[in-house]
Design a protein around this motif. Structure first.
Motif, mmCIF file in Angstrom:
data_model
loop_
_atom_site.group_PDB
_atom_site.id
_atom_site.type_symbol
_atom_site.label_atom_id
_atom_site.label_comp_id
_atom_site.label_asym_id
_atom_site.label_seq_id
_atom_site.Cartn_x
_atom_site.Cartn_y
_atom_site.Cartn_z
ATOM 1 N N GLU B 2 0.849 -1.176 0.000
ATOM 2 C CA GLU B 2 0.000 0.000 0.000
ATOM 3 C C GLU B 2 0.896 1.240 0.000
ATOM 4 O O GLU B 2 1.915 1.266 0.669
ATOM 5 C CB GLU B 2 -0.885 0.029 1.251
ATOM 6 C CG GLU B 2 -1.791 -1.186 1.404
ATOM 7 C CD GLU B 2 -1.127 -2.325 2.172
ATOM 8 O OE1 GLU B 2 -0.294 -2.051 3.032
ATOM 9 O OE2 GLU B 2 -1.442 -3.482 1.854
ATOM 10 N N ALA B 3 0.520 2.248 -0.773
ATOM 11 C CA ALA B 3 1.323 3.467 -0.796
ATOM 12 C C ALA B 3 0.439 4.687 -0.624
ATOM 13 O O ALA B 3 -0.656 4.741 -1.145
ATOM 14 C CB ALA B 3 2.083 3.581 -2.116
ATOM 15 N N SER B 4 0.903 5.649 0.167
ATOM 16 C CA SER B 4 0.180 6.903 0.310
ATOM 17 C C SER B 4 1.180 8.014 0.556
ATOM 18 O O SER B 4 2.262 7.778 1.064
ATOM 19 C CB SER B 4 -0.818 6.819 1.463
ATOM 20 O OG SER B 4 -0.122 6.561 2.656
ATOM 21 N N PRO B 5 0.816 9.263 0.194
ATOM 22 C CA PRO B 5 1.776 10.352 0.361
ATOM 23 C C PRO B 5 1.797 10.905 1.787
ATOM 24 O O PRO B 5 1.195 10.339 2.691
ATOM 25 C CB PRO B 5 1.253 11.403 -0.619
ATOM 26 C CG PRO B 5 -0.203 11.139 -0.687
ATOM 27 C CD PRO B 5 -0.413 9.699 -0.417
ATOM 28 N N SER B 6 2.471 12.047 1.946
ATOM 29 C CA SER B 6 2.525 12.793 3.201
ATOM 30 C C SER B 6 3.037 11.994 4.386
ATOM 31 O O SER B 6 2.298 11.676 5.295
ATOM 32 C CB SER B 6 1.140 13.361 3.541
ATOM 33 O OG SER B 6 1.224 14.167 4.678
ATOM 34 N N PRO B 7 4.297 11.676 4.376
ATOM 35 C CA PRO B 7 4.827 10.830 5.440
ATOM 36 C C PRO B 7 5.372 11.574 6.660
ATOM 37 O O PRO B 7 6.071 10.989 7.445
ATOM 38 C CB PRO B 7 5.975 10.113 4.728
ATOM 39 C CG PRO B 7 6.440 11.084 3.702
ATOM 40 C CD PRO B 7 5.306 12.000 3.384
ATOM 41 N N LEU B 8 5.049 12.848 6.847
ATOM 42 C CA LEU B 8 5.641 13.560 7.983
ATOM 43 C C LEU B 8 4.981 13.161 9.304
ATOM 44 O O LEU B 8 3.801 12.863 9.335
ATOM 45 C CB LEU B 8 5.503 15.074 7.780
ATOM 46 C CG LEU B 8 6.387 15.646 6.690
ATOM 47 C CD1 LEU B 8 6.037 17.105 6.445
ATOM 48 C CD2 LEU B 8 7.854 15.524 7.052
ATOM 49 N N PRO B 9 5.732 13.168 10.393
ATOM 50 C CA PRO B 9 5.146 12.828 11.681
ATOM 51 C C PRO B 9 4.053 13.808 12.074
ATOM 52 O O PRO B 9 4.112 14.980 11.694
ATOM 53 C CB PRO B 9 6.318 12.925 12.659
ATOM 54 C CG PRO B 9 7.504 13.304 11.898
ATOM 55 C CD PRO B 9 7.141 13.506 10.482
ATOM 56 N N ALA B 10 3.090 13.320 12.849
ATOM 57 C CA ALA B 10 1.933 14.147 13.173
ATOM 58 C C ALA B 10 2.252 15.255 14.173
ATOM 59 O O ALA B 10 1.653 16.305 14.139
ATOM 60 C CB ALA B 10 0.841 13.261 13.740
ATOM 61 N N ALA B 11 3.154 15.023 15.076
ATOM 62 C CA ALA B 11 3.430 16.015 16.119
ATOM 63 C C ALA B 11 4.895 16.433 16.064
ATOM 64 O O ALA B 11 5.721 15.725 15.498
ATOM 65 C CB ALA B 11 3.113 15.411 17.474
#
Lengths: 209, 234
Positions: B2-11
């Motif tokens: 599975e692939a999805s964008p926006s991999p930055l940590p939430a906090a």
């Protein structure tokens, strides 16, 4: 003990990936890097090295980069030198990169940072005789030791270790050329990509041997 | 897969910082202790251990790359700093004095040196547990100091010549901002560890002393001296 999702991820990335406590979250590129780190640390235990190599191979196949230069390099690298050798990925791409030397330096430094974080994250694995100070008779002093080795350390590590997420994103971008989140469940890895099945007695025996 | 964008940590990565004084004190404990360093706080046991760690680093570099004038001069600087501080903290001639042979920060050797004093104070069995606790703290201390080494010693940072502007910026951010900030907060443990070491070590350790007094009374090397400046400019 309950963990926030980020902390669950950190716990997995610093875990031993052994068959007795298999990964609970889908496996990602970061898990692949942590498995490579485990191969390096198993260089003197062939059974463990084989176990972790099988895990890494399955993850690379499951995430679809097993034919990329990164994983080809991992396959031939000697255990104990894999993480260090990853900086050479920048020279093995299909494109001739004018900035390969800089990429090499950046990968090397980020892998160093990752190594530091993991080394701190697995401290407890090295406490074979219990935690340091656990048997000091002076109760007050023992509490102070507990506060430093557990409360203070874990409180700080919880924040510090989140850096690994950012490091992994940048490393993925440099090694695979994109930042998409790649993930695959453990069950799919076992069923389709020959990841060692934690429920198998043979796998458990191989790990413990 | 599975692939999805926006991999930055939430906090955000940063923990809530401790007080400014604590962070400055930690900066000093993590510093290179070279002539360019402004040591604003009195030097105590933690500084002594950090200095021995820095001396150990130079010894290791000499072993790895072979001796050189610059490495020898730096080693001499750190050895002089350690010796002066050892005298000031009343550690000269004790189990924690600067070793004349071997590496300056070998935590196993430091544990062994303290063994007899620990046994005399706590008995043979309890001494083992004190030794393990001291060793654990000394080791963790070294690991924390070691983590900053690449940041301190490399100039310009890695990846400065990477053509992709976005990627270059991300690397620089991780390397210089995220890592430094997170590491500084993480290193606040050093303060608690040093307090605890003072409790565990069975020796009388003198009070922390200002740099001025160290230079005036204990032959701490003068950072303004050209000889030392040259050693660190090569």
């Amino acid at each position: 003990m309950s963990y926030q999702p980020d902390q669950q991820r950190i716990v997995q990335l610093t875990s031993a990936y052994d068959p007795f406590q298999p990964p609970q979250l889908p496996l990602t590129f970061g898990d692949y890097l942590s498995l490579l780190w485990r191969i390096d640390r198993s260089s003197e235990r062939p059974n463990l090295e084989a176990y972790y190599r099988q895990c890494a191979e399955a993850v690379a196949r499951g995430l679809g980069f097993d034919r990329r230069s990164l994983h080809r390099l991992v396959r031939v690298a000697e255990a104990g030198k894999i993480c260090r050798s990853l900086e050479n990925v920048s020279y093995r791409g299909t494109e001739r990169l004018v900035d390969a030397q800089d990429r090499r330096a950046a990968i090397g430094q980020l892998m160093d940072m990752r190594d530091h974080i993991l080394a701190m994250g697995v401290y407890r694995e090295q406490w074979t005789l219990g935690w340091p100070g656990g048997r000091v008779a002076d109760a007050e002093l023992r509490e102070h030791l507990f506060a430093v080795f557990f409360t203070a350390f874990e409180g700080q590590f919880r924040h510090f270790s989140r850096l690994i997420f950012v490091i992994d994103i940048v490393l993925q971008e440099m090694m695979l050329g994109h930042r998409d989140v790649l993930e695959i469940s453990l069950i799919r890895l076992i069923q389709e990509f020959n990841y060692p099945d934690p429920a198998s007695a043979n796998v458990r025996a191989q790990y413990e041997r | 897969m599975e692939a999805s964008p926006s991999p930055l940590p939430a906090a955000p990565i940063k923990a809530a910082p401790d007080s400014r004084v604590d962070l400055d004190r930690v900066r000093q404990l993590r510093s290179a202790y070279d002539p360019a360093c402004e040591l604003q706080y009195p030097l105590g046991l933690g500084d002594y251990l950090s200095l021995r760690f820095r001396l150990d680093e130079q010894q290791r570099l000499s072993e790895e790359h072979g001796p050189s004038d610059s490495l020898s001069a730096r080693q001499a600087w750190y050895a002089a700093c350690c010796t002066a501080l050892s005298r000031a903290l009343e550690l000269q001639g004790t189990a924690l004095d600067v070793p004349t042979e071997g590496r300056a920060y070998d935590f196993r050797q430091m544990m062994r040196s303290l063994r007899d004093v620990l046994r005399a104070r706590h008995g043979v069995f309890q001494a083992v547990y004190y030794e393990i606790a001291i060793g654990g703290l000394l080791r963790q201390r070294a690991d924390i100091l070691r983590m900053g080494r690449s940041v301190i010693h490399r100039e310009g940072g890695p990846g400065t010549g990477i053509a992709d502007e976005h990627l270059r910026a991300r690397i620089q951010q991780v390397y210089f901002t995220d890592f430094d900030d997170a590491l500084l907060v993480f290193s606040c443990q050093l303060l608690q560890m040093d307090d605890l070491l003072l409790e565990l070590i069975p020796l009388r350790v003198g009070s922390p002393m200002t740099l001025e007094r160290l230079c005036a009374e204990f032959d701490y090397p003068n950072r303004a001296d050209l000889q030392w400046k040259m050693a660190f400019s090569l």
